[in-house]
Design an enzyme around this catalytic site. Structure first.
Site, mmCIF file in Angstrom:
data_model
loop_
_atom_site.group_PDB
_atom_site.id
_atom_site.type_symbol
_atom_site.label_atom_id
_atom_site.label_comp_id
_atom_site.label_asym_id
_atom_site.label_seq_id
_atom_site.Cartn_x
_atom_site.Cartn_y
_atom_site.Cartn_z
ATOM 1 N N HIS A 185 0.851 -1.081 -0.083
ATOM 2 C CA HIS A 185 -0.013 -0.047 -0.086
ATOM 3 C C HIS A 185 0.753 1.174 0.032
ATOM 4 C CE1 HIS A 185 -2.816 3.169 1.628
ATOM 5 N NE2 HIS A 185 -3.859 2.034 1.353
ATOM 6 N N ASP A 244 2.927 -4.241 8.271
ATOM 7 C CA ASP A 244 1.579 -3.524 7.584
ATOM 8 C C ASP A 244 0.541 -4.469 8.024
ATOM 9 O OD1 ASP A 244 -0.630 -2.432 6.813
ATOM 10 O OD2 ASP A 244 0.068 -1.693 5.135
ATOM 11 N N GLN A 273 -4.431 -5.332 6.748
ATOM 12 C CA GLN A 273 -5.694 -6.316 6.167
ATOM 13 C C GLN A 273 -5.519 -7.797 6.940
ATOM 14 O OE1 GLN A 273 -7.682 -5.476 4.010
ATOM 15 N NE2 GLN A 273 -6.765 -3.476 3.427
#
Length: 406
Positions: free
Chosen positions: A121, A198, A201
């Site tokens: 992202h 990260d 999700q």
């Protein structure tokens, strides 16, 4: 797992959009919120609204107890060793930027390397671009396999003794790829690098144990896991956070302030300058309670069955391209031949079906896929096989419509 009972906890799902019952397939962008979360935020503002840590009056004490209670809920949820390792932020973006600009700028110099992937992202690309420019470090990318997965052999070849930071997403918001975080972290540590994940999700859909993964930092947002917007978490190993400088300065994060110098509070508060996101943290705590009541293993099992069914059904449509690996998290990114994804999403919206269309804040990955944009249907604990059927029916109508037009 009784999905019908779960759906009843989400009032927003009980509505019609454009004359059709709503099918919400955009949880990767933001999840819907159960009543328990909405009520927890409402109760705070109705009964306990006060600033935290500063006052000795009853409202201040109650607000502080709920705020710090939410931190303990996060600690248990991710199995952090201490609440000192749990920092509340505005979201994944802020969490990653905190690491990039505090740890990265202090520990990188000319000749050092930052290793990330092309599937990231933008929030896990741009901060590292900026740090590389500021420090002279080199930004390197892991190669992707044709199906959008990472081969550990490539990790071992790309990560070197010059690598200081490895940063990758737990789950791709485009491909649904589930990355081997524990194994990548082991390779990073063997070369003296730290590992940032990260987790935006990942954490809504599966159990996350930061000690088992042995990542050094793990960033995530509340709004993708049934919590409110504007609240997120940065997990960091205590020894790393203690050596890092704050990136925001002001009230709340200080110990003593003199005319020409100041000292900082201990962890985690030195990274939480200003009035914190109190209602957001309380809402996140309520979301964690909700997810744990349902059971993260149950959520994962439900999504695995749903995505298997969705992949099977969506491939019955002629002229559709599906991106990503066979084993994936609960999302499908696709394009219909000769139909722009924005047009696909518009027709589906007319049928009451909400999907995402665009580059999904992943322009380098779009170039790797050789497309300008894609459509994405993302599933969560409140979705059903009937939602999949509605999606497939809507896609067939989209093909018919544009076939007639052209």
């Amino acid at each position: 797992m009784d999905v019908k009972t779960i759906r009843e906890q989400f009032p927003i799902l009980d509505q019609e959009v454009n004359g059709h019952p709503l099918v919400y397939l955009d949880s990767s962008a933001t999840s819907q919120k159960p009543l328990s979360v909405i009520e927890a935020i409402d109760a705070y503002y109705k009964q306990d609204n006060s600033n935290v840590h500063r006052g000795v009056h009853t409202l201040g004490t109650r607000a502080t107890d709920k705020y710090e209670g939410a931190r303990e809920k996060v600690r248990r949820f991710i199995n952090a060793a201490s609440t000192k390792e749990v920092i509340f932020t505005r979201g994944t973006t802020t969490s990653i930027n905190t690491v990039a600009h505090s740890y990265g700028r202090a520990n990188l110099s000319q000749g050092d390397e930052i290793v990330i992937t092309p599937m990231e992202h933008h929030s896990n690309i741009i901060p590292w671009q900026q740090v590389a420019k500021a420090t002279g470090a080199e930004l390197k990318y892991l190669p992707l396999q044709p199906d959008g997965t990472i081969d550990l052999k490539d990790v071992k070849e790309t990560v070197t003794e010059n690598t200081k930071i490895v940063a990758t997403m737990h789950v791709s918001n485009v491909l649904g790829t589930i990355n081997p975080i524990k194994e990548i972290a082991e390779i990073a540590h063997a070369n003296g690098a730290v590992m940032l994940v990260d987790g935006a999700q990942g954490i809504p859909h599966m159990k996350v144990d930061v000690q088992d993964l042995d990542c050094d930092f793990y960033a995530f947002s509340g709004h993708k896991m049934c919590g409110p917007t504007g609240i997120g978490v940065l997990y960091g190993k205590k020894e790393l956070l203690e050596d890092m400088e704050p990136v925001e300065f002001g009230g709340e994060m200080i110990d003593f302030v003199h005319l020409y110098d100041s000292t900082w509070k201990e962890l985690p508060w030195k990274f939480e300058g200003g009035t914190p996101i109190i209602a957001g943290a309380i809402g996140l705590g309520a979301a964690i309670d909700f997810l744990q009541e349902v059971g993260m293993d149950n959520i994962l099992a439900h999504e695995e069955k749903l995505i298997d069914y969705a992949m099977e059904q969506i491939r019955t449509i002629d002229g559709i391209s599906v991106y990503g690996p066979e084993r994936r998290a609960g999302l499908i990114t696709f394009n219909l031949d000769d139909v722009h994804p924005h047009d696909t999403a518009t027709v589906l919206d007319a049928e009451g079906i909400a999907v995402r269309a665009g580059h999904h804040c992943a322009q380098p990955l779009m170039r790797w896929l050789d497309v300008t944009a894609t459509a994405r249907a993302s599933f969560y604990l409140y979705n059903t096989p009937e939602d999949v059927d509605r999606l497939v029916e809507g896609l067939k109508k989209t093909k018919e419509y544009f076939g007639d037009v052209f």
